[in-house]
Design a protein around this motif. Structure first.
Motif, mmCIF file in Angstrom:
data_model
loop_
_atom_site.group_PDB
_atom_site.id
_atom_site.type_symbol
_atom_site.label_atom_id
_atom_site.label_comp_id
_atom_site.label_asym_id
_atom_site.label_seq_id
_atom_site.Cartn_x
_atom_site.Cartn_y
_atom_site.Cartn_z
ATOM 1 N N GLU A 108 -7.393 -2.506 4.377
ATOM 2 C CA GLU A 108 -7.036 -4.000 3.790
ATOM 3 C C GLU A 108 -5.905 -3.909 3.112
ATOM 4 O O GLU A 108 -5.258 -3.092 2.881
ATOM 5 N N THR A 109 -5.343 -5.138 3.089
ATOM 6 C CA THR A 109 -3.981 -5.300 2.389
ATOM 7 C C THR A 109 -3.867 -6.922 1.926
ATOM 8 O O THR A 109 -4.542 -7.411 2.421
ATOM 9 N N PRO A 142 -1.624 -4.477 -2.710
ATOM 10 C CA PRO A 142 -2.570 -3.593 -2.571
ATOM 11 C C PRO A 142 -2.755 -3.117 -1.121
ATOM 12 O O PRO A 142 -2.548 -3.864 -0.205
ATOM 13 N N PHE A 143 -2.969 -1.898 -0.917
ATOM 14 C CA PHE A 143 -3.217 -1.195 0.596
ATOM 15 C C PHE A 143 -4.374 -0.302 0.302
ATOM 16 O O PHE A 143 -4.385 0.659 -0.535
ATOM 17 N N GLY A 144 -5.264 -0.376 1.191
ATOM 18 C CA GLY A 144 -6.721 -0.018 0.919
ATOM 19 C C GLY A 144 -7.345 0.503 2.257
ATOM 20 O O GLY A 144 -7.055 -0.405 3.080
ATOM 21 N N LEU A 145 -8.485 1.495 1.974
ATOM 22 C CA LEU A 145 -9.401 1.632 3.026
ATOM 23 C C LEU A 145 -10.726 1.650 2.433
ATOM 24 O O LEU A 145 -10.794 2.144 1.227
ATOM 25 N N GLY A 146 -11.783 1.633 2.977
ATOM 26 C CA GLY A 146 -13.262 2.097 2.715
ATOM 27 C C GLY A 146 -14.227 1.857 3.570
ATOM 28 O O GLY A 146 -13.844 2.050 4.923
ATOM 29 N N PHE A 147 -15.507 2.044 2.934
ATOM 30 C CA PHE A 147 -16.658 2.007 3.852
ATOM 31 C C PHE A 147 -17.928 1.667 3.380
ATOM 32 O O PHE A 147 -17.894 1.706 2.115
ATOM 33 N N ARG A 148 -18.544 0.679 3.843
ATOM 34 C CA ARG A 148 -19.694 0.113 3.436
ATOM 35 C C ARG A 148 -20.619 0.079 4.381
ATOM 36 O O ARG A 148 -20.682 -0.068 5.445
ATOM 37 N N GLY A 149 -21.955 0.710 4.009
ATOM 38 C CA GLY A 149 -22.954 1.185 4.992
ATOM 39 C C GLY A 149 -23.969 -0.147 4.916
ATOM 40 O O GLY A 149 -23.898 -1.086 4.121
ATOM 41 N N GLU A 150 -24.921 -0.086 5.813
ATOM 42 C CA GLU A 150 -25.840 -1.138 5.828
ATOM 43 C C GLU A 150 -26.460 -1.493 4.783
ATOM 44 O O GLU A 150 -27.293 -2.589 4.183
ATOM 45 N N SER A 151 -26.966 -0.253 3.795
ATOM 46 C CA SER A 151 -27.482 -0.564 2.440
ATOM 47 C C SER A 151 -26.877 -1.467 1.466
ATOM 48 O O SER A 151 -27.376 -2.001 0.738
ATOM 49 N N GLY A 152 -25.589 -1.741 1.637
ATOM 50 C CA GLY A 152 -24.560 -2.599 0.812
ATOM 51 C C GLY A 152 -23.931 -1.699 -0.027
ATOM 52 O O GLY A 152 -23.082 -2.055 -0.678
ATOM 53 N N PHE A 153 -23.970 -0.329 -0.182
ATOM 54 C CA PHE A 153 -23.282 0.466 -1.000
ATOM 55 C C PHE A 153 -22.084 1.050 -0.248
ATOM 56 O O PHE A 153 -22.144 1.070 1.132
ATOM 57 N N GLY A 154 -20.843 1.056 -0.899
ATOM 58 C CA GLY A 154 -19.636 1.659 -0.276
ATOM 59 C C GLY A 154 -18.797 1.998 -1.405
ATOM 60 O O GLY A 154 -19.056 2.143 -2.306
ATOM 61 N N VAL A 155 -17.597 2.682 -0.776
ATOM 62 C CA VAL A 155 -16.686 3.577 -1.590
ATOM 63 C C VAL A 155 -15.383 2.841 -0.974
ATOM 64 O O VAL A 155 -15.336 2.358 0.152
ATOM 65 N N ASN A 156 -14.210 2.794 -1.781
ATOM 66 C CA ASN A 156 -12.994 2.121 -1.762
ATOM 67 C C ASN A 156 -11.894 3.157 -2.234
ATOM 68 O O ASN A 156 -12.108 3.610 -3.429
ATOM 69 N N LEU A 157 -10.908 3.057 -1.603
ATOM 70 C CA LEU A 157 -9.662 3.791 -2.064
ATOM 71 C C LEU A 157 -8.469 2.803 -1.884
ATOM 72 O O LEU A 157 -8.349 2.204 -0.666
ATOM 73 N N ARG A 158 -7.747 2.687 -2.937
ATOM 74 C CA ARG A 158 -6.669 1.718 -2.741
ATOM 75 C C ARG A 158 -5.623 1.951 -3.557
ATOM 76 O O ARG A 158 -5.500 2.742 -4.730
ATOM 77 N N TYR A 159 -4.226 1.594 -3.145
ATOM 78 C CA TYR A 159 -3.118 1.819 -4.083
ATOM 79 C C TYR A 159 -2.412 0.504 -4.150
ATOM 80 O O TYR A 159 -2.377 -0.433 -3.300
ATOM 81 N N ASN A 160 -2.268 0.160 -5.410
ATOM 82 C CA ASN A 160 -1.480 -1.195 -5.934
ATOM 83 C C ASN A 160 -0.140 -0.794 -6.029
ATOM 84 O O ASN A 160 0.153 -0.239 -7.137
ATOM 85 N N LEU A 161 0.871 -1.442 -5.355
ATOM 86 C CA LEU A 161 2.163 -1.121 -5.320
ATOM 87 C C LEU A 161 2.816 -2.306 -6.091
ATOM 88 O O LEU A 161 3.090 -3.258 -5.592
ATOM 89 N N GLY A 162 3.417 -2.096 -7.457
ATOM 90 C CA GLY A 162 3.786 -3.076 -8.330
ATOM 91 C C GLY A 162 5.101 -3.613 -7.485
ATOM 92 O O GLY A 162 6.062 -2.746 -7.376
ATOM 93 N N LEU A 163 5.212 -4.730 -7.634
ATOM 94 C CA LEU A 163 6.581 -5.568 -7.134
ATOM 95 C C LEU A 163 7.591 -6.230 -8.365
ATOM 96 O O LEU A 163 8.568 -6.445 -8.349
ATOM 97 N N SER A 164 6.647 -6.559 -9.594
ATOM 98 C CA SER A 164 7.292 -7.183 -10.588
ATOM 99 C C SER A 164 7.955 -6.300 -11.781
ATOM 100 O O SER A 164 6.977 -5.191 -11.894
ATOM 101 N N LYS A 165 9.029 -6.380 -12.101
ATOM 102 C CA LYS A 165 9.293 -5.495 -13.288
ATOM 103 C C LYS A 165 8.615 -5.579 -14.256
ATOM 104 O O LYS A 165 8.029 -6.999 -14.727
ATOM 105 N N LEU A 166 8.328 -4.800 -15.044
ATOM 106 C CA LEU A 166 7.283 -4.787 -16.173
ATOM 107 C C LEU A 166 7.981 -5.306 -17.328
ATOM 108 O O LEU A 166 7.233 -6.203 -18.179
ATOM 109 N N ASP A 167 9.219 -4.980 -17.778
ATOM 110 C CA ASP A 167 9.855 -5.470 -19.033
ATOM 111 C C ASP A 167 10.268 -6.921 -18.922
ATOM 112 O O ASP A 167 10.828 -7.227 -17.908
#
Length: 189
Positions: A108-109, A142-167
């Motif tokens: 996902e992205t 966000p860039f991510g990958l994951g897995f969701r089984g037939e039971s509805g449970f899943g795991v997700n790994l994602r990295y959110n790359l900030g584009l906006s300056k914080l200050d």
């Protein structure tokens, strides 16, 4: 032009009729840090996130996956023998395009606007709000990958790359960078 409008309307209605919608919950751990040329001395820290997730599947493999997530982020820094912690909380709204494989895995992205809810600095036992020093909107990819089984449970790994300056002044080149690992559960579809 009229034929094109009719064609687009028919295509949209066909996709909407064949779409499957599901809602779920998610929670997990953040590893957040600042990145950029002016982020010297900032050390990452752990936080958490919790939220709701949706998925609108079109024709099998493609899906639109909007979410609303409360995310606890921040950094640590040591200056002159004092430990400082910056605690920031955001309401993030990831708007994701997801490609699902037949075996339950997906990639996902998309774009994620985040809205700063609070920002406090804590030095030793003293705490103060510093929200006014930061932009209230943080856009990331966000860039991510994951897995969701037939039971509805899943795991997700994602990295959110900030584009906006914080200050708020925009002088410093400091951006958010947040890695997330969590679980998901599809409540219904």
């Amino acid at each position: 032009m009229k034929k094109f409008s009719v064609l687009v309307t028919v295509l949209f209605l066909t996709l909407a009729a064949s779409a499957q919608f599901s809602l779920g919950a998610k929670a997990g751990v953040n590893a957040s840090n600042f990145r950029g040329s002016d982020a010297e001395g900032a050390k990452g820290r752990l936080g958490f996130y919790v939220g709701a997730t949706g998925e609108l599947t079109f024709g099998g493999n493609l899906a639109f996956a909007p979410e609303i997530v409360y995310s606890f982020q921040g950094v640590k820094q040591t200056e002159e023998d004092a430990d400082a912690k910056l605690n920031m909380s955001y309401i993030n709204i990831p708007l994701l395009a997801r490609y699902k494989f037949e075996n339950g895995f997906y990639v996902e992205t998309g774009l994620q606007p985040g809205f700063l809810m609070s920002a406090k600095v804590k030095i030793d036992s003293e705490s103060a709000s510093v929200k006014d020093a930061f932009n209230t909107v943080d856009l990331s990819v966000p860039f991510g990958l994951g897995f969701r089984g037939e039971s509805g449970f899943g795991v997700n790994l994602r990295y959110n790359l900030g584009l906006s300056k914080l200050d708020k002044d925009g002088d410093g080149k400091v951006y958010n960078g947040v890695a997330q690992l969590g679980i998901t559960y599809r409540l219904f579809r």
